[in-house]
Design a protein around this motif. Structure first.
Motif, short mmCIF file in Angstrom:
data_model
loop_
_atom_site.label_atom_id
_atom_site.label_comp_id
_atom_site.label_asym_id
_atom_site.label_seq_id
_atom_site.Cartn_x
_atom_site.Cartn_y
_atom_site.Cartn_z
N TYR A 7 0.64 -1.33 0.10
CA TYR A 7 0.20 0.12 0.01
C TYR A 7 0.75 1.72 0.06
CZ TYR A 7 -4.10 -2.73 0.87
OH TYR A 7 -5.20 -4.23 0.86
N TYR A 8 0.52 1.79 -0.45
CA TYR A 8 1.31 3.49 -0.78
C TYR A 8 0.39 4.56 -0.96
CZ TYR A 8 2.76 7.34 -4.49
OH TYR A 8 3.25 8.67 -4.23
N THR A 9 1.14 6.13 -0.25
CA THR A 9 0.87 6.44 -0.74
C THR A 9 1.55 8.21 -0.81
OG1 THR A 9 -0.94 8.88 0.75
CG2 THR A 9 0.24 7.29 1.94
N ASP A 10 0.94 9.56 -1.61
CA ASP A 10 2.11 10.44 -1.65
C ASP A 10 2.18 11.32 -0.53
OD1 ASP A 10 0.39 11.85 -2.13
OD2 ASP A 10 -0.37 11.65 -3.67
N LYS A 22 -1.70 10.72 7.76
CA LYS A 22 -2.29 9.62 6.32
C LYS A 22 -1.24 8.61 6.67
CE LYS A 22 -2.36 10.91 1.39
NZ LYS A 22 -1.62 11.76 0.37
N LEU A 26 -2.70 4.79 5.50
CA LEU A 26 -2.37 3.92 5.09
C LEU A 26 -1.52 2.89 5.70
CD1 LEU A 26 -0.42 3.49 3.04
CD2 LEU A 26 1.82 4.25 4.85
N GLY A 297 6.94 8.99 -1.18
CA GLY A 297 5.78 8.99 -0.58
C GLY A 297 5.91 7.31 1.02
N LYS A 367 -2.55 2.24 -4.07
CA LYS A 367 -2.33 3.69 -3.57
C LYS A 367 -3.53 3.91 -2.87
CE LYS A 367 -1.35 7.99 -5.01
NZ LYS A 367 -0.82 9.38 -6.22
N ILE A 368 -3.82 4.90 -2.22
CA ILE A 368 -4.80 5.08 -1.45
C ILE A 368 -4.48 6.49 -0.73
CG2 ILE A 368 -4.89 3.00 0.61
CD1 ILE A 368 -3.84 5.21 2.66
#
Length: 368
Positions: A7-10, A22, A26, A297, A367-368
């Motif tokens: 799982y990934y977030t910027d 955030k 995540l 990220g 991506k979340i």
């Protein structure tokens, strides 16, 4: 083996959600709530950063992780093991001072700091690695092995010996006691640097094999009797006992993967990596440098191999930061880590970890 979920977030924020909120979202999206934390001791393995280095993770992130664990009933603590080399983190007292100096205190993070291998780096658990090719019994900081659950909170960056430092580096090298670190770096036995030895006898008192003698107030080690346990390295008050960094980087990476196996097998584990301030060198340096790529990220997964591979791929997909060491490098491999440190091959640690069954390099990025 099916693809692992990463799982990934910027690093973008909104008026409704900051970066700390955030990273918590995540973690939950990646499934951390499926772990039974109730009344469990939870080791959050982190690198506190050598004082002088400013690229290490801010303690705010550790607090965000600890807060999620506490909300799920867990009892988290921040932990690392002492270093083999001379610096501000080679014994527990200096190590805790360094952690506090860099902002990691119970008051800022909401949980305690425990140096897992004790005062002098000799408090270790011997953990079998039955399928290890290089390590059959890993020497791991005891407090880490006493924990019920292991969470790795990783600063993903370059490394001069392993190519990069991610989850496997944080867990394998980071959880090794001083003797464990010696085993990963060294194929042989320690030796005494006579110019530094003061003849105090601490090494003799801690040698179980009568391998050390003192003549004319200088210690010497009989390598025929020495078993390479490294306890003399930990107890020497003046760092006169040294080890040779004589293992190849590929073997170092393999040993590191085997130490990771010792740390995470047979208990719940979860991994978070922040690909920010991607310095060319490890946070063990008392200095850092211009990041080699822009911030990418935050990533999380139950699979440390997939996580490291996803982070490495993400870095290699980034443009080079103008003026960074990577930008002025004369090496062109099409790989940011190999270009930064041409003598390294980061893929070795991942392929060996995959061989040990710690995870897969095949991943699905969500991506979340």
């Amino acid at each position: 083996m099916e693809k692992a979920k990463v799982y990934y977030t910027d690093m973008h924020t909104t008026f409704r959600e900051n970066l700390l909120q955030k990273i918590q979202r995540l973690m939950k999206s990646a499934g951390i709530e499926t772990i039974d934390f109730d009344k469990k001791y939870v080791a959050i393995k982190i690198h506190f950063g050598e004082p002088g280095n400013l690229a290490y993770l801010r303690p705010n992130y550790a607090k965000a992780v600890a807060d999620v664990i506490k909300s799920l009933g867990g009892r988290p603590f921040l932990t690392d093991c002492n270093t083999l080399y001379v610096g501000r983190r080679k014994n527990a007292l200096d190590h805790i001072d360094a952690a506090y100096e860099n902002g990691y205190s119970p008051f800022s993070t909401g949980c305690h700091v425990i140096i897992a291998d004790g005062l002098k780096g000799t408090d270790e658990a011997y953990v079998p690695v039955p399928d290890g090719e290089y390590v059959k019994e890993a020497k791991i900081g005891r407090a880490i092995m006493d924990a019920d659950i292991v969470i790795s909170l990783n600063h993903f960056k370059g490394h001069e010996a392993t190519g990069f430092g991610g989850a496997i580096k944080n867990l394998g090298m980071g959880c090794g006691s001083r003797a464990g670190k010696m085993e990963m770096h060294n194929a042989g036995k320690p030796y005494v640097k006579e110019s530094k030895c003061i003849g105090c006898g601490s090494c003799i008192r801690n040698c179980a094999h009568s391998a050390i003698t003192i003549t004319d107030k200088k210690a010497s080690i009989n390598t025929d009797k020495c078993l390479g346990c490294g306890r003399c390295v930990g107890v020497c008050p003046v760092d006169a006992i040294k080890t040779l960094n004589d293992e190849s980087n590929d073997i170092l990476n393999c040993k590191m993967a085997e130490y990771t196996a010792a740390v995470i097998r047979n208990r719940p584990n979860f991994h978070i990596s922040l690909v920010i301030d991607v310095s060319p060198y490890c946070d063990c340096h008392a200095e850092n440098d211009t990041p080699i790529v822009p911030d990418v990220g935050m990533f999380a997964s139950f699979d440390p191999v997939a996580l490291d591979r996803a982070c490495a791929d993400a870095v290699n997909n980034q443009p080079v930061t103008p003026g960074s060491r990577l930008d002025i490098s004369e090496h062109i491999h099409g790989d940011h880590f190999c270009d930064s440190h041409p003598e390294t091959n980061w893929k070795t640690q991942l392929s060996h970890a995959e061989k040990l069954g710690l995870g897969t390099q095949e991943y699905e990025l969500i991506k979340i």
